[in-house]
Design an enzyme around this catalytic site. Structure first.
Site, PDB file in Angstrom:
ATOM      1  CB  SER A 192       2.205  -4.512   2.919  1.00  0.00           C
ATOM      2  OG  SER A 192       1.233  -3.874   3.696  1.00  0.00           O
ATOM      3  CG  MET A 193      -2.706  -3.687   1.299  1.00  0.00           C
ATOM      4  SD  MET A 193      -3.826  -2.424   0.667  1.00  0.00           S
ATOM      5  CE  MET A 193      -4.596  -1.875   2.194  1.00  0.00           C
ATOM      6  CG  PHE A 235      -1.971   0.996   1.277  1.00  0.00           C
ATOM      7  CD1 PHE A 235      -2.994   0.994   0.334  1.00  0.00           C
ATOM      8  CD2 PHE A 235      -1.994   1.971   2.272  1.00  0.00           C
ATOM      9  CE1 PHE A 235      -4.013   1.943   0.381  1.00  0.00           C
ATOM     10  CE2 PHE A 235      -3.004   2.921   2.334  1.00  0.00           C
ATOM     11  CZ  PHE A 235      -4.016   2.906   1.385  1.00  0.00           C
ATOM     12  CG  HIS A 237       4.030  -3.769   7.794  1.00  0.00           C
ATOM     13  ND1 HIS A 237       3.250  -4.891   7.592  1.00  0.00           N
ATOM     14  CD2 HIS A 237       3.751  -2.929   6.765  1.00  0.00           C
ATOM     15  CE1 HIS A 237       2.528  -4.742   6.496  1.00  0.00           C
ATOM     16  NE2 HIS A 237       2.810  -3.557   5.973  1.00  0.00           N
ATOM     17  CG  ASP A 291       3.583  -6.198  10.715  1.00  0.00           C
ATOM     18  OD1 ASP A 291       3.062  -5.072  10.802  1.00  0.00           O
ATOM     19  OD2 ASP A 291       3.601  -6.871   9.668  1.00  0.00           O
TER      20      ASP A 291
END
Length: 304
Positions: A173-174, A105, A251, A219
């Protein structure tokens, strides 16, 4: 009384006798070779690329292949935002398996660029992509990963170097959540690796792709308790799967060069995209906690 004798069996010709002796000698030589050469009974794996691995070779910043790269403009593609293809320069070994990697993201391909040359130098074609917009959600990123794979295998300038039957996806992540979406949609994929993945969907019982879930103990964006761990636990028990939790990591740890991520990603991709059992030694038995590994779970042994 007249006696009847049974006819004598025909005597083999000299050429047939010689042939039999040569056949026996060849068989004996084969047995000796099998005894002398470990693994001689097993058929050679046509997808093995590169020398036999060592712990040092998979932790190194570069593998045995020299690499090149080529940029792909967003104007030249549809379905995703362009990117950079990294590939082994030599074609002497034939085609290679391939993996497409999505950023997370608000991020660009630069955030996961370090994986390009690192994986390519181990014998893969690697495509780090930009997404259509930096705000795209995981389901969209999953579709974009598949569009990028289709471009790579069908239209790209390196398509002749890629084995279209041996493909994988990764993402941060995304983008990691997107890699799960891609594997759900295309069950023919050979490997998926979500890196500190984020997704509102926590359960993935539909996956048929060997999946390595990588989380980070620190995270706070996608905490492992609500993302990576449920992802892993929901995967089918019969699936080749593993959960690697990085120690002292955040993260954003996958956004810079990381030996532990590289080591286990290379091993996973080699094992399942290349069917290269030489790398199983790094996955089984289960790696133990260490300075960089908080936890590792998996099902061993992996199916051949």
């Amino acid at each position: 009384m007249q006696q009847h004798r049974l006819p004598s069996p025909p005597r083999p010709s000299r050429s047939r006798t010689l042939t039999s002796l040569l056949t026996a000698a060849a068989a004996t030589a084969g047995l000796l070779m099998t005894a002398l050469v470990p693994g001689a009974q097993a058929a050679a794996n046509p997808y093995e690329r590169g020398p036999a691995p060592t712990n040092a070779s998979i932790e190194a910043s570069r593998g045995s292949y020299a690499t090149s790269q080529t940029s792909v403009s967003s104007l030249a593609v549809s379905g995703f935002g362009g990117g950079t293809i990294y590939y082994p320069t030599s074609t002497a070994d034939g085609t290679f398996g391939a993996v497409v990697i999505s950023p997370g993201f608000t991020a660009y391909q630069s955030s996961i660029a370090w994986l390009g040359p690192r994986l390519a130098s181990q014998g893969f074609v690697v495509f780090t992509i930009d997404t259509n917009t930096t705000l795209d959600q995981p389901d969209s990123r999953g579709r974009q990963l598949l569009s990028a794979l289709d471009y790579l295998t069908q239209r790209s300038s390196v398509r002749a170097r890629v084995d279209a039957a041996r493909l994988g996806v990764m993402g941060h992540s995304m983008g990691g959540g997107g890699s799960l979406e891609a594997a759900k949609s295309r069950t023919s994929l050979k490997a998926a690796i979500p890196l500190t993945g984020w997704n509102t969907d926590k359960t993935w019982p539909e996956l048929r792709t060997p999946t390595l879930v990588v989380g980070a103990d620190g995270d706070t964006v996608a905490p492992v308790a609500s993302h990576s761990e449920p992802f892993y636990q929901s995967l089918p028990g019969s699936l080749d799967k593993a959960y690697l939790e990085l120690r002292g990591a955040s993260h954003f740890t996958p956004n810079s060069s990381n030996t532990t991520i590289a080591k286990y990603s290379i091993s996973w991709l080699k094992r399942f995209i290349d069917n290269d059992t030489r790398y199983e030694q790094f996955l089984c038995p289960i790696p133990q906690p260490s300075l960089t590994i908080a936890e590792y779970r998996g099902n061993c042994p992996h199916s051949s």
